[in-house]
Design an enzyme around this catalytic site. Sequence first.
Site, PDB file in Angstrom:
ATOM      1  N   HIS A 128      -2.094   2.150  -2.541  1.00 56.44           N
ATOM      2  CA  HIS A 128      -0.732   1.611  -2.524  1.00 56.44           C
ATOM      3  C   HIS A 128      -0.582   0.537  -3.593  1.00 56.44           C
ATOM      4  O   HIS A 128      -1.470  -0.295  -3.781  1.00 56.44           O
ATOM      5  CB  HIS A 128      -0.422   0.987  -1.155  1.00 56.44           C
ATOM      6  CG  HIS A 128      -0.195   2.005  -0.090  1.00 56.44           C
ATOM      7  ND1 HIS A 128      -0.358   1.733   1.259  1.00 56.44           N
ATOM      8  CD2 HIS A 128       0.195   3.313  -0.145  1.00 56.44           C
ATOM      9  CE1 HIS A 128      -0.083   2.811   1.961  1.00 56.44           C
ATOM     10  NE2 HIS A 128       0.255   3.777   1.138  1.00 56.44           N
ATOM     11  N   ARG A 174      -3.934  11.481  -0.816  1.00 55.14           N
ATOM     12  CA  ARG A 174      -2.773  12.350  -0.758  1.00 55.14           C
ATOM     13  C   ARG A 174      -3.200  13.781  -1.092  1.00 55.14           C
ATOM     14  O   ARG A 174      -4.145  13.995  -1.859  1.00 55.14           O
ATOM     15  CB  ARG A 174      -1.701  11.902  -1.755  1.00 55.14           C
ATOM     16  CG  ARG A 174      -1.238  10.456  -1.581  1.00 55.14           C
ATOM     17  CD  ARG A 174      -0.288  10.060  -2.708  1.00 55.14           C
ATOM     18  NE  ARG A 174       0.192   8.683  -2.570  1.00 55.14           N
ATOM     19  CZ  ARG A 174      -0.392   7.620  -3.105  1.00 55.14           C
ATOM     20  NH1 ARG A 174      -1.513   7.763  -3.824  1.00 55.14           N
ATOM     21  NH2 ARG A 174       0.108   6.410  -2.926  1.00 55.14           N
ATOM     22  N   LYS A 219      -0.878   7.622  -7.971  1.00 60.60           N
ATOM     23  CA  LYS A 219       0.425   7.446  -8.594  1.00 60.60           C
ATOM     24  C   LYS A 219       0.339   6.422  -9.717  1.00 60.60           C
ATOM     25  O   LYS A 219      -0.384   5.434  -9.611  1.00 60.60           O
ATOM     26  CB  LYS A 219       1.450   6.995  -7.551  1.00 60.60           C
ATOM     27  CG  LYS A 219       1.791   8.066  -6.515  1.00 60.60           C
ATOM     28  CD  LYS A 219       2.869   7.592  -5.569  1.00 60.60           C
ATOM     29  CE  LYS A 219       3.269   8.688  -4.595  1.00 60.60           C
ATOM     30  NZ  LYS A 219       4.338   8.233  -3.662  1.00 60.60           N
ATOM     31  N   TYR A 241       1.471   0.482   8.687  1.00 61.14           N
ATOM     32  CA  TYR A 241       0.454   0.966   9.609  1.00 61.14           C
ATOM     33  C   TYR A 241       0.136  -0.051  10.697  1.00 61.14           C
ATOM     34  O   TYR A 241      -0.362   0.309  11.756  1.00 61.14           O
ATOM     35  CB  TYR A 241      -0.813   1.371   8.847  1.00 61.14           C
ATOM     36  CG  TYR A 241      -0.569   2.551   7.949  1.00 61.14           C
ATOM     37  CD1 TYR A 241      -0.349   3.818   8.480  1.00 61.14           C
ATOM     38  CD2 TYR A 241      -0.496   2.406   6.571  1.00 61.14           C
ATOM     39  CE1 TYR A 241      -0.092   4.904   7.673  1.00 61.14           C
ATOM     40  CE2 TYR A 241      -0.238   3.486   5.748  1.00 61.14           C
ATOM     41  CZ  TYR A 241      -0.036   4.737   6.307  1.00 61.14           C
ATOM     42  OH  TYR A 241       0.242   5.808   5.505  1.00 61.14           O
TER      43      TYR A 241
END
Length: 310
Positions: free
Chosen positions: A282, A162, A186, A291
């Site tokens: 993820h 990211r 994250k 995807y």
Amino acid sequence: MQSVADGSQSSEVPNVLGDFALHLSAQRGLSAHTVRAYTSDLEQLFLFAQGQGVESYAEMELSTLRGWLAEMASRQLSRSTVARRGAAARTFFEWAARTGRIEQDPAARLASPRQHKVLPTVLAVNSAATLMDAARDLAVEGGPADLRVWACVELIYATGARVGEIVDLDVRDVDLDQRSVRVLGKGDRERIVPFGVPAAAALRAWLERGRPALATWSTADALFVGQRGQRWGQRQVRDAVHRLSAIAGVDDVAPHDLRHSAATHLLQGGSDLRTVQEVLGHATLATTQRYTHVSAERLRSSYQLAHPRA
């Protein structure tokens, strides 16, 4: 309950929102951006409830919550915004009930509108190569800023990181010998992501010939630094990628589109979903599975164009 905005409310709301924010960040590991969004959403809910005569979050009922969502829908707010605010309410009241702040959870049966499933923007493999070649050519002829763009886009496309993760990288996070980078994602989840020879070449050029010309004592650790010696920001990266897209003559893309492209190209090249999940950072495989839909849509389009009985 007084207005959050006018500063005259009782201590109930700021206190409970402070406790909830601490729960989201410390126990659930949500990002600061998500925590701010959730608490802001709840402030809007409490203001709406006040207008309906509800003086405390402990008095909130399902009808008030549904009215709040309906009011947003009547103002034609996006489905994604309404869905996020509904999620904020459900998360808050579930936590409040579990921690004994309220007797019953009024949001247990609260339904939010389903978000439209929008497939991510993905560059074709040859377009991605054209973009990377354009960045390299500019770096060969240009100065430190061009070397920085080349290294940045190569690293995003190589790792699928990211843009926020990229600008937070320090020099020590990159291992050119092992061709890998340590990324903090994250929820403070750390992952080690490999990258290839092109990204290594771009990073080496930036570290040896570009970065020394821009770095200052205040950004001694930052991998990517800006023109004034400060850590390069997300907005600057986005602007640079948009400009590069125009120069390369490919579809206009943002850094996150390069992340989508990396994931899709990995799957198209034969990588399994679990590996792509680990590369992208993820939390669940369900997020990565979208995807596969991108690949399926491309296959369907190609089939319809090529097969005589499509």
